[in-house]
Design a protein around this motif. Sequence first.
Motif, PDB file in Angstrom:
ATOM      1  N   PHE A 175       0.910  -1.107  -0.339  1.00  0.00           N
ATOM      2  CA  PHE A 175      -0.056   0.239   0.103  1.00  0.00           C
ATOM      3  C   PHE A 175       0.917   1.505   0.070  1.00  0.00           C
ATOM      4  O   PHE A 175       0.723   2.542  -0.541  1.00  0.00           O
ATOM      5  CB  PHE A 175      -1.069   0.067   1.248  1.00  0.00           C
ATOM      6  CG  PHE A 175      -1.888   1.073   1.359  1.00  0.00           C
ATOM      7  CD1 PHE A 175      -3.074   1.100   0.127  1.00  0.00           C
ATOM      8  CD2 PHE A 175      -1.844   2.076   1.950  1.00  0.00           C
ATOM      9  CE1 PHE A 175      -3.755   2.188   0.291  1.00  0.00           C
ATOM     10  CE2 PHE A 175      -2.641   2.962   2.302  1.00  0.00           C
ATOM     11  CZ  PHE A 175      -3.514   3.140   1.176  1.00  0.00           C
ATOM     12  N   ASN A 176       2.188   0.617   1.009  1.00  0.00           N
ATOM     13  CA  ASN A 176       2.510   2.410   1.028  1.00  0.00           C
ATOM     14  C   ASN A 176       3.338   2.956  -0.467  1.00  0.00           C
ATOM     15  O   ASN A 176       4.201   3.411  -0.525  1.00  0.00           O
ATOM     16  CB  ASN A 176       3.844   2.417   1.936  1.00  0.00           C
ATOM     17  CG  ASN A 176       2.801   2.380   3.595  1.00  0.00           C
ATOM     18  OD1 ASN A 176       1.979   2.798   3.802  1.00  0.00           O
ATOM     19  ND2 ASN A 176       3.881   1.674   4.224  1.00  0.00           N
ATOM     20  N   ALA A 177       3.845   1.508  -0.794  1.00  0.00           N
ATOM     21  CA  ALA A 177       4.757   1.002  -2.089  1.00  0.00           C
ATOM     22  C   ALA A 177       3.897   1.958  -3.526  1.00  0.00           C
ATOM     23  O   ALA A 177       4.475   2.834  -3.728  1.00  0.00           O
ATOM     24  CB  ALA A 177       5.452  -0.021  -2.591  1.00  0.00           C
ATOM     25  N   ALA A 178       2.667   1.592  -3.381  1.00  0.00           N
ATOM     26  CA  ALA A 178       1.312   2.173  -4.531  1.00  0.00           C
ATOM     27  C   ALA A 178       1.710   3.655  -4.472  1.00  0.00           C
ATOM     28  O   ALA A 178       1.930   4.710  -5.179  1.00  0.00           O
ATOM     29  CB  ALA A 178       0.502   1.780  -4.697  1.00  0.00           C
ATOM     30  N   ASP A 179       0.949   4.139  -3.192  1.00  0.00           N
ATOM     31  CA  ASP A 179       1.220   5.195  -2.369  1.00  0.00           C
ATOM     32  C   ASP A 179       2.834   6.482  -2.862  1.00  0.00           C
ATOM     33  O   ASP A 179       2.903   7.837  -3.771  1.00  0.00           O
ATOM     34  CB  ASP A 179       1.047   5.589  -1.354  1.00  0.00           C
ATOM     35  CG  ASP A 179       0.828   7.125  -0.579  1.00  0.00           C
ATOM     36  OD1 ASP A 179      -0.082   8.080  -1.370  1.00  0.00           O
ATOM     37  OD2 ASP A 179       0.829   7.547   0.149  1.00  0.00           O
ATOM     38  N   HIS A 180       3.731   5.663  -2.494  1.00  0.00           N
ATOM     39  CA  HIS A 180       4.899   6.590  -3.080  1.00  0.00           C
ATOM     40  C   HIS A 180       5.058   6.392  -4.593  1.00  0.00           C
ATOM     41  O   HIS A 180       5.506   7.296  -5.228  1.00  0.00           O
ATOM     42  CB  HIS A 180       6.078   6.267  -2.706  1.00  0.00           C
ATOM     43  CG  HIS A 180       6.574   6.252  -1.172  1.00  0.00           C
ATOM     44  ND1 HIS A 180       6.448   7.176  -0.489  1.00  0.00           N
ATOM     45  CD2 HIS A 180       6.762   5.138  -0.389  1.00  0.00           C
ATOM     46  CE1 HIS A 180       6.680   7.143   0.661  1.00  0.00           C
ATOM     47  NE2 HIS A 180       6.680   5.351   1.123  1.00  0.00           N
ATOM     48  N   ALA A 181       4.310   5.290  -5.280  1.00  0.00           N
ATOM     49  CA  ALA A 181       4.625   5.055  -6.672  1.00  0.00           C
ATOM     50  C   ALA A 181       4.049   6.276  -7.839  1.00  0.00           C
ATOM     51  O   ALA A 181       3.829   7.048  -8.675  1.00  0.00           O
ATOM     52  CB  ALA A 181       4.305   3.677  -7.276  1.00  0.00           C
ATOM     53  N   VAL A 182       2.277   6.399  -6.736  1.00  0.00           N
ATOM     54  CA  VAL A 182       1.139   7.693  -7.394  1.00  0.00           C
ATOM     55  C   VAL A 182       2.174   8.938  -7.478  1.00  0.00           C
ATOM     56  O   VAL A 182       1.798   9.688  -8.004  1.00  0.00           O
ATOM     57  CB  VAL A 182       0.799   7.612  -6.881  1.00  0.00           C
ATOM     58  CG1 VAL A 182      -0.796   8.761  -6.441  1.00  0.00           C
ATOM     59  CG2 VAL A 182      -0.781   6.717  -6.516  1.00  0.00           C
ATOM     60  N   GLN A 183       2.748   9.361  -5.924  1.00  0.00           N
ATOM     61  CA  GLN A 183       3.620  10.360  -6.015  1.00  0.00           C
ATOM     62  C   GLN A 183       4.579  10.734  -7.093  1.00  0.00           C
ATOM     63  O   GLN A 183       4.528  11.981  -7.058  1.00  0.00           O
ATOM     64  CB  GLN A 183       3.729  10.310  -4.056  1.00  0.00           C
ATOM     65  CG  GLN A 183       4.188  11.583  -4.034  1.00  0.00           C
ATOM     66  CD  GLN A 183       3.370  13.070  -3.660  1.00  0.00           C
ATOM     67  OE1 GLN A 183       1.877  12.159  -3.293  1.00  0.00           O
ATOM     68  NE2 GLN A 183       3.723  14.407  -3.985  1.00  0.00           N
TER      69      GLN A 183
END
Length: 412
Positions: free
Chosen positions: A354-362
């Motif tokens: 979940f955090n990885a997806a959030d960082h990638a979106v950023q």
Amino acid sequence: MQQQEQTKLSTGISDLSTMNFDISDEQRLILNVVDEACKKIRPIEDNCYLERKLNDKVLPIFNDAHLLGLPVSRNYGDGQGADALTYALALERVGQEGTGVRTFFSGHTSLGQLTLQKWGNDEQKELYLPKTTKGQMIMAFGLTESTAGSDPASLKTNFEEKGNYYYLNGSKAWISNGSIADLHVVFAYPKGKTDSMCAFLVEKDSEGFQAEAIKDKLGLPTSDTGLLYFSDCKIPKENMLGPRGKGLGIAYSALMSGRLSVAAGCVGVAEDCLNEAVRYARERVQHKKKIGKHQLVQREITQISLELETSRLLTYKAALQKARSDADPQNVELRDVADWSIAQAKYCAANASFNAADHAVQVFGANGYSFENRPARHLVDTRVCRIYEGTDQILEQKIAIRLLGNEFESFS
Ligand SMILES: Cc1cc2nc3c(=O)[nH]c(=O)nc-3n(C[C@H](O)[C@H](O)[C@H](O)COP(=O)(O)OP(=O)(O)OC[C@H]3O[C@@H](n4cnc5c(N)ncnc54)[C@H](O)[C@@H]3O)c2cc1C
């Protein structure tokens, strides 16, 4: 020797010296097949995701690659007999294609087939397992109800015995593959009782059985999540699964396999997010520089990579411990250690993805906010991994209780 890695050395340092993550040629062969199947799935999944429709090509593609029985013994149909680590590595690769694809796989194999293989009698296994490995029967696992989630012991579905049949009444909610499966593992109490839960194998064509898809989900638009209804659902007596009254234990053992598959899939999601973030940061230019040259963008990539590797190591460790427990099923300590490690891996990997997806979106900026790009899909799809097969809160407590002692358990 087997328990050595669970103990501490005299220095107080955990001994992990027997952990060996080497991949054999045979494992590599299986992973190559998984990789080829995943490459075929990707463009179809891309289209289905944007149209928000079920990806019904996942089944035939995995079936053509003989992967639908990956962890099942070679004695049954297309079973490949993959050990827990090989299976986890395969699920990691599948996870890169999205949590929807991986959830289909987990529901069928980890929760369905492995439960049937572990608890079924010879007749049940011979009747059903080969068909499930050849895509002729898809499996689902029905434990959760609308009022019984984290506390499955409070479920209300019940059964009565009449002649050669059981009659089930009740319903199940949020069941992966629920409306597409041909064979369901279902849990129910004897009517009027709140103990002695039993497990059953329910065919989709059983009298009194109905299923429907849940439409308004946050994510997973390409895979099925269903509601199951039992109205005097008629089940032949030979379809009780495992010992009478041991349903809750059967459910918990299934969740061990299921959680490991979630952990592995989440490692795959984090890997895909890393690949996407790195690719985009190498291409996108702002302030006359590739954004990858901006150090704060580099930090986003570092964060993904650190959580990815941490959860990957925990997942592989948990898989090896599960393999040891599988090889010595009577050893309760090995089982408990595997269960604990799997809980750690699932908790860590679900949050990492979940955090990885959030960082990638950023890293993607506005483009990250579009379902045209994979990080946005991962962000909504992997969110469920912190809910199903043990919420974050249940796993946090499970992990602590093993350290504190059972007397610290606040729920049973
Ligand atoms: C897409 C999807 C697929 C699913 N697939 C399946 C499937 O194939 N088969 C199946 O049987 N189920 C499946 N589930 C159901 C899933 O396992 C449950 O949603 C999960 O166990 C949580 O139960 P709940 O949703 O009822 O939440 P609840 O149990 O009502 O929990 C609500 C909140 O309270 C917290 N909470 C509850 N009890 C405690 C406690 N003792 N201490 C601290 N906090 C607590 C929870 O952590 C959560 O934050 C699926 C769910 C989804 C969304």
